[in-house]
Design a protein around this motif. Structure first.
Motif, mmCIF file in Angstrom:
data_model
loop_
_atom_site.group_PDB
_atom_site.id
_atom_site.type_symbol
_atom_site.label_atom_id
_atom_site.label_comp_id
_atom_site.label_asym_id
_atom_site.label_seq_id
_atom_site.Cartn_x
_atom_site.Cartn_y
_atom_site.Cartn_z
ATOM 1 N N GLN A 1 58.086 -163.337 44.649
ATOM 2 C CA GLN A 1 58.870 -163.900 43.552
ATOM 3 C C GLN A 1 60.359 -163.678 43.776
ATOM 4 N N SER A 2 60.705 -162.494 44.249
ATOM 5 C CA SER A 2 62.107 -162.170 44.504
ATOM 6 C C SER A 2 62.689 -163.055 45.593
ATOM 7 N N GLU A 3 61.944 -163.230 46.664
ATOM 8 C CA GLU A 3 62.422 -164.067 47.769
ATOM 9 C C GLU A 3 62.538 -165.531 47.344
ATOM 10 N N ALA A 4 61.567 -166.008 46.585
ATOM 11 C CA ALA A 4 61.598 -167.396 46.119
ATOM 12 C C ALA A 4 62.773 -167.612 45.162
ATOM 13 N N PHE A 5 62.987 -166.638 44.286
ATOM 14 C CA PHE A 5 64.098 -166.769 43.342
ATOM 15 C C PHE A 5 65.442 -166.761 44.075
ATOM 16 N N ASP A 6 65.585 -165.873 45.042
ATOM 17 C CA ASP A 6 66.835 -165.803 45.809
ATOM 18 C C ASP A 6 67.161 -167.136 46.462
ATOM 19 N N LYS A 7 66.150 -167.800 46.976
ATOM 20 C CA LYS A 7 66.355 -169.083 47.637
ATOM 21 C C LYS A 7 66.829 -170.143 46.636
ATOM 22 N N ILE A 8 66.154 -170.202 45.500
ATOM 23 C CA ILE A 8 66.529 -171.168 44.464
ATOM 24 C C ILE A 8 67.926 -170.859 43.926
ATOM 25 N N ASN B 1 61.097 -153.883 38.470
ATOM 26 C CA ASN B 1 59.786 -153.351 38.085
ATOM 27 C C ASN B 1 58.782 -154.455 37.774
ATOM 28 N N HIS B 2 59.213 -155.713 37.873
ATOM 29 C CA HIS B 2 58.358 -156.817 37.486
ATOM 30 C C HIS B 2 58.185 -157.887 38.570
ATOM 31 N N PHE B 3 59.227 -158.160 39.337
ATOM 32 C CA PHE B 3 59.154 -159.187 40.369
ATOM 33 C C PHE B 3 58.334 -158.704 41.562
ATOM 34 N N THR B 4 57.461 -159.540 42.062
ATOM 35 C CA THR B 4 56.828 -159.246 43.348
ATOM 36 C C THR B 4 57.827 -159.585 44.452
ATOM 37 N N VAL B 5 57.529 -159.156 45.662
ATOM 38 C CA VAL B 5 58.396 -159.486 46.792
ATOM 39 C C VAL B 5 58.494 -160.999 46.952
ATOM 40 N N ARG C 1 74.547 -162.659 32.443
ATOM 41 C CA ARG C 1 73.662 -161.551 32.829
ATOM 42 C C ARG C 1 72.861 -161.965 34.057
ATOM 43 N N ASN C 2 72.525 -161.015 34.880
ATOM 44 C CA ASN C 2 71.675 -161.270 36.039
ATOM 45 C C ASN C 2 70.440 -162.051 35.588
ATOM 46 N N PRO C 3 70.227 -163.250 36.115
ATOM 47 C CA PRO C 3 69.108 -164.075 35.637
ATOM 48 C C PRO C 3 67.743 -163.432 35.849
ATOM 49 N N ARG C 4 67.637 -162.540 36.803
ATOM 50 C CA ARG C 4 66.358 -161.844 37.021
ATOM 51 C C ARG C 4 66.044 -160.951 35.821
ATOM 52 N N ASP C 5 67.075 -160.290 35.287
ATOM 53 C CA ASP C 5 66.881 -159.487 34.078
ATOM 54 C C ASP C 5 66.703 -160.380 32.850
ATOM 55 N N VAL C 6 67.338 -161.557 32.851
ATOM 56 C CA VAL C 6 67.152 -162.515 31.766
ATOM 57 C C VAL C 6 65.687 -162.946 31.692
ATOM 58 N N ILE C 7 65.090 -163.190 32.845
ATOM 59 C CA ILE C 7 63.666 -163.548 32.898
ATOM 60 C C ILE C 7 62.810 -162.418 32.335
ATOM 61 N N THR C 8 63.071 -161.218 32.795
ATOM 62 C CA THR C 8 62.271 -160.055 32.380
ATOM 63 C C THR C 8 62.378 -159.820 30.884
ATOM 64 N N SER C 9 63.597 -159.833 30.369
ATOM 65 C CA SER C 9 63.811 -159.617 28.941
ATOM 66 C C SER C 9 63.223 -160.767 28.126
ATOM 67 N N GLY C 10 63.392 -162.001 28.633
ATOM 68 C CA GLY C 10 62.869 -163.166 27.928
ATOM 69 C C GLY C 10 61.356 -163.143 27.805
ATOM 70 N N TYR D 1 55.761 -166.953 32.677
ATOM 71 C CA TYR D 1 57.127 -167.113 32.166
ATOM 72 C C TYR D 1 58.121 -167.308 33.307
ATOM 73 N N TYR D 2 57.910 -166.616 34.397
ATOM 74 C CA TYR D 2 58.760 -166.771 35.589
ATOM 75 C C TYR D 2 58.780 -168.238 36.034
#
Length: 285
Positions: free
Chosen positions: A263-270, A257-261, A121-130, A149-150
Motif C-alpha cells: 500500500q505504501s509503495e502504491a501510494f507513493d507512486k500515485i 501502523n496501518h499501511f502495508t508495504v 496534512r500528510n495524506p497517509r495520516d489523512v487516510i488513517t484518521s479518516g 477506505y484506502y
C-alpha cells in the motif's frame, strides 16, 4: 457512485447535512466580508485543532469561550445547513470553516480581503484518521476495513472528493496576502512558533501570558477533555460514538501502523504522479 452521499457537481458530500440549494446559494450568492476569518482544510487534516487555535487567539488566551461554546458554533461550517444559517447572523468579525474544494467555495471570497488559513496534512495520516472517523459518521458510507477506505480515498470516493484535487485547487491561492498555508506537521513540530505566525497573519498581537494560555488550552490532552471541542456532544443520529471519536491520537505518522508495504509503495507512486508539479517544499512529510 455511492448513494450514501449527496453528490454535487461530481463531489461527494455529507448526506442529510446540506442540500444542493444551500451549495448553489453559498457559491453564487453568499457574501464573504473583508473581516471574515476562514479555516479551510480537507477532512481529517486537523481543522478542529486550528479552530481551537483561532478561537483562543480571538479571545486572547481566555479559555472561557472554548469551554462554554461548541466549536461548531464558534466557527460554523458554512456548507452544513445549521452552520450556513448561523454564519449569516454572526457579527463582524465572523469566524467560520469549510472543507469545500475551491470550485464550490463562495465566489465573493476571491475579490475580498477576508483572511483564510488552509491546513495541510500528510495524506497517509489523512487516510488513517479518516478511516476511524468515517466508520462512525452516519451521513456517509462507512468503511468496514482499512483496505476498503484506502481504495475509496485513492478513487476520491470519500467525503469532499479527491484529496489531490483539493490540494491542487487551493494551492493556486498560495502567495496571496490574505491566504496562509500551514501544515499539521508544523503545528506538531513547533506549536509556539506556529501560533505566533497565525497570530501575526490575523493581526492579533498576544502578550507572553496570553500566548502561554493559548498554548496550554490547545494541547491534545486539554481538547480531548473539553466537551465543547471533542465532538462527544454530537447527536447520536449523526455519529455512532461507540465506533469512533474525533480526537483519537493527535499524532503524526500513525499511518505507518496501518499501511502495508504494498500500500505504501502504491501510494507513493500515485502521489508522485499527481503531486509532482507542485513545489515539494510545500509539504513537510
Amino acid at each position: 457512485m455511492a448513494t450514501d452521499y449527496l453528490w454535487f457537481e461530481g463531489i461527494p458530500l455529507l448526506n442529510n447535512r446540506t442540500s444542493t440549494e444551500i451549495l448553489k446559494s453559498l457559491r453564487d450568492e453568499f457574501v464573504v466580508r473583508d473581516r471574515d476569518v476562514i479555516t479551510l482544510a480537507y477532512p481529517k487534516s486537523g481543522i478542529n485543532w486550528m479552530i481551537e487555535i483561532i478561537s483562543l487567539i480571538h479571545s486572547k488566551g481566555d479559555p472561557h469561550w472554548v469551554q462554554s461554546v461548541l466549536n461548531c458554533n464558534r466557527s460554523p461550517w458554512i456548507e452544513i445547513t445549521e452552520g450556513h444559517k448561523s454564519v449569516k447572523n454572526q457579527k463582524d468579525p465572523r469566524i467560520y470553516s469549510s472543507h469545500l474544494p475551491i470550485q464550490l467555495f463562495p465566489k465573493s471570497f476571491f475579490n475580498s480581503k477576508a483572511k483564510a488559513i488552509y491546513l495541510l496534512r500528510n495524506p497517509r495520516d489523512v487516510i488513517t484518521s479518516g478511516y476511524y472517523f468515517f466508520r462512525a459518521l452516519k451521513c456517509v458510507k462507512n468503511p468496514e476495513f482499512f483496505e476498503q477506505y484506502y481504495e475509496w480515498f485513492l478513487q476520491g470516493d470519500v467525503p469532499y472528493g479527491s484529496w489531490f484535487d483539493h490540494i491542487h485547487g487551493w494551492m493556486s491561492m498560495r502567495g496571496k496576502e490574505n491566504f496562509l498555508v500551514i501544515s499539521y506537521e508544523e503545528l506538531h513540530q513547533d506549536i509556539r512558533a506556529s501560533i505566533e505566525r497565525i497570530s501575526q497573519f490575523l493581526g492579533k498581537k498576544l502578550s507572553s501570558d496570553e500566548l502561554n494560555s493559548v498554548l496550554k488550552n490547545v494541547s491534545f490532552e486539554v481538547m480531548k477533555d473539553n466537551k465543547m471541542s471533542n465532538f462527544s456532544l454530537v447527536p447520536d443520529e449523526i455519529m455512532d460514538h461507540s465506533k469512533g471519536k474525533l480526537l483519537r491520537k493527535g499524532i503524526t505518522g500513525d499511518w505507518k501502523n496501518h499501511f502495508t508495504v504494498a500500500q505504501s509503495e502504491a501510494f507513493d507512486k500515485i502521489y508522485q504522479e499527481k503531486m509532482g508539479v507542485l513545489p515539494q517544499g510545500l509539504f513537510p512529510w
